[in-house]
Design a protein around this motif. Structure first.
Motif, PDB file in Angstrom:
ATOM      1  N   ILE A  57       0.858  -1.186   0.000  1.00 10.51           N
ATOM      2  CA  ILE A  57       0.000   0.000   0.000  1.00 10.51           C
ATOM      3  C   ILE A  57       0.892   1.232   0.000  1.00 10.51           C
ATOM      4  N   ASP A  58       0.733   2.069  -0.995  1.00  8.63           N
ATOM      5  CA  ASP A  58       1.498   3.316  -1.088  1.00  8.63           C
ATOM      6  C   ASP A  58       0.533   4.485  -0.919  1.00  8.63           C
ATOM      7  N   PHE A  59       0.607   5.137   0.244  1.00 12.56           N
ATOM      8  CA  PHE A  59      -0.259   6.288   0.495  1.00 12.56           C
ATOM      9  C   PHE A  59       0.207   7.521  -0.277  1.00 12.56           C
ATOM     10  N   GLY A  60       1.446   7.504  -0.757  1.00 15.92           N
ATOM     11  CA  GLY A  60       1.976   8.692  -1.417  1.00 15.92           C
ATOM     12  C   GLY A  60       2.208   9.811  -0.416  1.00 15.92           C
ATOM     13  N   GLU A  61       1.948  11.039  -0.842  1.00 16.35           N
ATOM     14  CA  GLU A  61       2.077  12.191   0.054  1.00 16.35           C
ATOM     15  C   GLU A  61       0.745  12.440   0.752  1.00 16.35           C
ATOM     16  N   VAL A  62       0.772  12.473   2.073  1.00 17.45           N
ATOM     17  CA  VAL A  62      -0.431  12.710   2.872  1.00 17.45           C
ATOM     18  C   VAL A  62      -0.119  13.791   3.902  1.00 17.45           C
ATOM     19  N   HIS A  63      -1.156  14.505   4.341  1.00 17.51           N
ATOM     20  CA  HIS A  63      -0.984  15.507   5.383  1.00 17.51           C
ATOM     21  C   HIS A  63      -0.495  14.822   6.662  1.00 17.51           C
ATOM     22  N   TYR A  64       0.579  15.353   7.218  1.00 17.89           N
ATOM     23  CA  TYR A  64       1.189  14.677   8.367  1.00 17.89           C
ATOM     24  C   TYR A  64       0.288  14.698   9.598  1.00 17.89           C
ATOM     25  N   ASP A  65      -0.649  15.643   9.681  1.00 15.07           N
ATOM     26  CA  ASP A  65      -1.517  15.728  10.854  1.00 15.07           C
ATOM     27  C   ASP A  65      -2.929  15.239  10.562  1.00 15.07           C
ATOM     28  N   GLN A  66      -3.070  14.421   9.530  1.00 16.67           N
ATOM     29  CA  GLN A  66      -4.363  13.824   9.204  1.00 16.67           C
ATOM     30  C   GLN A  66      -4.195  12.319   9.013  1.00 16.67           C
ATOM     31  N   THR A  67      -5.290  11.592   9.213  1.00 19.36           N
ATOM     32  CA  THR A  67      -5.253  10.139   9.106  1.00 19.36           C
ATOM     33  C   THR A  67      -5.460   9.704   7.657  1.00 19.36           C
TER      34      THR A  67
ATOM     35  N   GLN B 162       2.863  -4.403   3.491  1.00 17.64           N
ATOM     36  CA  GLN B 162       3.743  -3.253   3.656  1.00 17.64           C
ATOM     37  C   GLN B 162       2.992  -1.966   3.335  1.00 17.64           C
ATOM     38  N   VAL B 163       3.176  -0.959   4.179  1.00 13.64           N
ATOM     39  CA  VAL B 163       2.518   0.342   4.019  1.00 13.64           C
ATOM     40  C   VAL B 163       3.600   1.423   4.005  1.00 13.64           C
ATOM     41  N   VAL B 164       3.641   2.213   2.926  1.00  9.34           N
ATOM     42  CA  VAL B 164       4.648   3.271   2.800  1.00  9.34           C
ATOM     43  C   VAL B 164       3.952   4.582   2.439  1.00  9.34           C
ATOM     44  N   GLY B 165       4.676   5.658   2.576  1.00  3.15           N
ATOM     45  CA  GLY B 165       4.160   6.983   2.232  1.00  3.15           C
ATOM     46  C   GLY B 165       5.049   8.050   2.832  1.00  3.15           C
TER      47      GLY B 165
END
Length: 445
Positions: A85-95, A175-178
Motif C-alpha cells: 500500500i502506497d499512500f503517497g504524500e499525505v498531510h502529516y496531521d491527518q489520518t 507493507q505500508v509506505v508513504g
C-alpha cells in the motif's frame, strides 16, 4: 450403537471406507439412571470430498435415535488483492485511509486474524491500525475488506508492516509506505537571519540530512540579515553534490515543522485564542525580508514579489494586512484559495513615506497557511531627504583688475545614501536687480 449411511461416490477416485471418514467415540456404553455421557463425533477430511451419513443410536429394549452427519473437505485457497500500500504524500496531521481485500477462493469457511495490537480506534501518531481487529471468518467464495489507517504525526517518510494470519498458514505481511507532508508556499526573497541562529542550525542539519559536502563554499549556516533582497533564488545546481538553495530551504522547513510536531506529541498544547476563536497551535517558519533601502521623502516605492506553491496539494493562505495599517507599507495581497502546486502568483508591495518622519521604518505582516505553518514578511525602509554640504557659502573675490578673471573653487559633498541633483541659478532678488552701467573717461587725452 451402529453406523448406517452412505458416502458420495467419486468414479475417478477409490471409495474411502466409512470408518476412515466419520468416527464416534465411544461406540457403546451403559448410562446409570440420572447420569449422562458425552459422545465425540469426528470427521476426517479427504481432498475435495462431500460426505453425508446417518448415525443410529440403538437403545436396548428402547427406541432408536437418528443423527445426521455431514462433512466437506477441500484445500484452503485464498488471496489478497495487494500486499503493498502506497499512500503517497499525505498531510502529516491527518489520518490516511486505505483498504485491502481478502478473498476466500475455496469451498470451506476461511478463518483469519489481523494480528493487530490496536483496538481499532483513532490511531496515535506513528501508529497503524487495521479494522476489523477481531478474528473473523469468510464464507466460501466470498471476500472481506480490511481498513488500514495511519496517522503520520510528523512530516517524514514512513514504512510500516502488519500481518494477517489466515487459517494455519504463515502470516501474510502487508507493507505500508508513504510520506507525511504539509501545505507550504515560498516567496522570492531572502530569509531573515534570526539572532539566536535557530534557522542557521536547521540549515546545517538539512545539509547533514541530505549528505551534502560543500568544499570551497561559504557555509550557509553563517547567514546574517540581508541588506538587499535577491530577485529570485538560484534554481541551478552548482555541482553534483550541492543542491539548489530551494531544496535546502525546503528540507530546513521540514525539520522545523517536524521538531514542532514532535513537541506537540510529547506535550500537547492548548488551543490558541485567535480573534475570539480557538485554533490549534502552528509551527513558525523563518521569516522573509524585504528591504526598500533608502527612500526619499515624498517618493513612493513599489516592488513586485512572487509567491509559489512548492508543496504537493492546492494551498490556501491569508495575509493579515491589518497589522501594517498606518505604517506606510501596503501589500496587494489578501486571501488566496486553492493555489495549485507549482503555480506562482505575483503581487505588489508598496511603501509610501507620506506623513512619515525620516528614519528607519519597519513592519511585520504574517502569512497564515490554512492547515500549515505560519511565517512573516519583514519589511524595512529608510526615509531620508537629499542634502548637500558646501565647502564655503561665501565667495570673496577681493580686488580684481579690469580685464582679468578670478576663479574660486568650492566643493559640494553628498553625505546621504540617496542621489542629490542640483542646479546653479541666481536668486530671485538677483533677477530683479537692474543692471547699472558706469561710464569711464580717459583723462590722459
Amino acid at each position: 450403537m451402529s453406523d448406517n449411511g452412505s458416502e458420495k461416490k467419486d468414479h475417478e477416485k477409490p471409495v474411502v471406507p466409512i470408518e476412515q471418514v466419520f468416527d464416534i467415540l465411544p461406540l457403546h456404553g451403559t448410562i446409570d439412571p440420572g447420569d449422562s455421557q458425552t459422545l465425540q463425533f469426528s470427521f476426517y477430511g479427504h481432498e475435495n470430498s462431500d460426505n453425508a451419513v446417518e448415525a443410529v443410536c440403538q437403545v436396548e429394549g428402547g427406541p432408536k435415535y437418528k443423527i445426521q452427519l455431514r462433512g466437506q473437505a477441500a484445500l484452503v485457497q485464498y488471496s489478497f488483492d495487494k500486499h503493498f500500500i502506497d499512500f503517497g504524500e499525505v498531510h502529516y496531521d491527518q489520518t490516511a485511509v486505505a483498504e485491502i481485500e481478502l478473498f476466500n477462493e475455496g469451498r470451506i469457511p476461511l478463518d483469519y486474524s489481523t494480528m493487530s495490537t490496536s483496538d481499532g480506534s483513532k490511531p496515535q501518531p506513528g501508529e497503524l491500525t487495521v479494522t476489523p481487529v477481531e478474528m473473523g471468518q469468510i464464507p466460501p467464495f466470498s471476500s472481506r475488506k480490511l481498513i488500514i489507517r495511519y496517522y503520520p504525526g510528523v512530516p517524514a517518510k514512513f514504512d510500516k508492516l502488519f500481518k494477517v494470519q489466515v487459517a494455519h498458514f504463515e502470516p501474510d505481511v502487508i507493507q505500508v509506505v508513504g510520506e507525511g507532508v504539509f501545505p507550504r508556499i515560498k516567496l522570492d526573497l531572502p530569509r531573515y537571519g534570526d539572532q539566536d541562529g535557530l534557522y542557521a542550525g536547521f540549515l546545517t542539519e538539512a545539509h547533514q540530512a541530505l549528505n551534502i559536502e560543500e568544499p570551497g563554499c561559504a557555509p550557509l549556516s553563517g547567514r546574517s540579515k540581508p541588506s538587499k533582497p535577491s530577485s529570485k533564488y538560484s534554481e541551478s545546481v552548482l555541482n553534483t553534490s550541492f543542491p539548489s538553495e530551494d531544496l535546502l530551504e525546503c528540507e530546513a522547513e521540514r525539520l522545523m515543522v517536524k521538531k514542532f510536531a514532535e513537541s506537540i506529541i510529547v506535550a500537547p498544547q492548548a488551543l490558541e485564542p485567535v480573534r475570539g476563536k480557538k485554533r490549534k497551535p502552528k509551527a513558525h517558519l523563518a521569516d522573509y525580508f524585504l528591504d526598500f533601502g533608502h527612500v526619499v521623502a515624498g517618493n513612493t516605492c513599489s516592488q513586485t514579489l512572487n509567491v509559489t506553491n512548492n508543496g504537493f496539494f492546492p494551498v490556501s493562505f491569508s495575509v493579515d494586512r491589518s497589522v501594517i495599517v498606518g505604517s506606510g507599507f501596503f501589500l496587494g495581497l489578501d486571501r488566496v484559495r486553492q493555489l495549485p502546486p507549482g503555480e506562482t502568483l505575483s503581487f505588489n508591495v508598496t511603501f509610501d513615506p507620506k506623513s512619515i518622519e525620516q528614519g528607519v521604518h519597519s513592519a511585520i505582516v504574517p502569512f497564515n497557511i490554512i492547515g500549515g505553518p505560519i511565517f512573516s514578511l519583514r519589511m524595512q525602509a529608510h526615509v531620508t531627504m537629499p542634502d548637500l554640504f558646501v565647502s564655503s557659502d561665501t565667495l570673496d573675490f577681493g580686488d580684481v583688475k579690469c580685464g582679468e578673471c578670478c576663479i574660486i573653487t568650492i566643493q559640494l559633498f553628498n553625505n546621504n545614501q540617496v542621489p542629490c541633483s542640483w542646479t546653479s541659478r541666481p536668486s530671485s532678488a538677483a533677477k530683479k536687480k537692474k543692471e547699472r552701467m558706469i561710464q569711464c573717461t580717459d583723462e590722459s587725452k
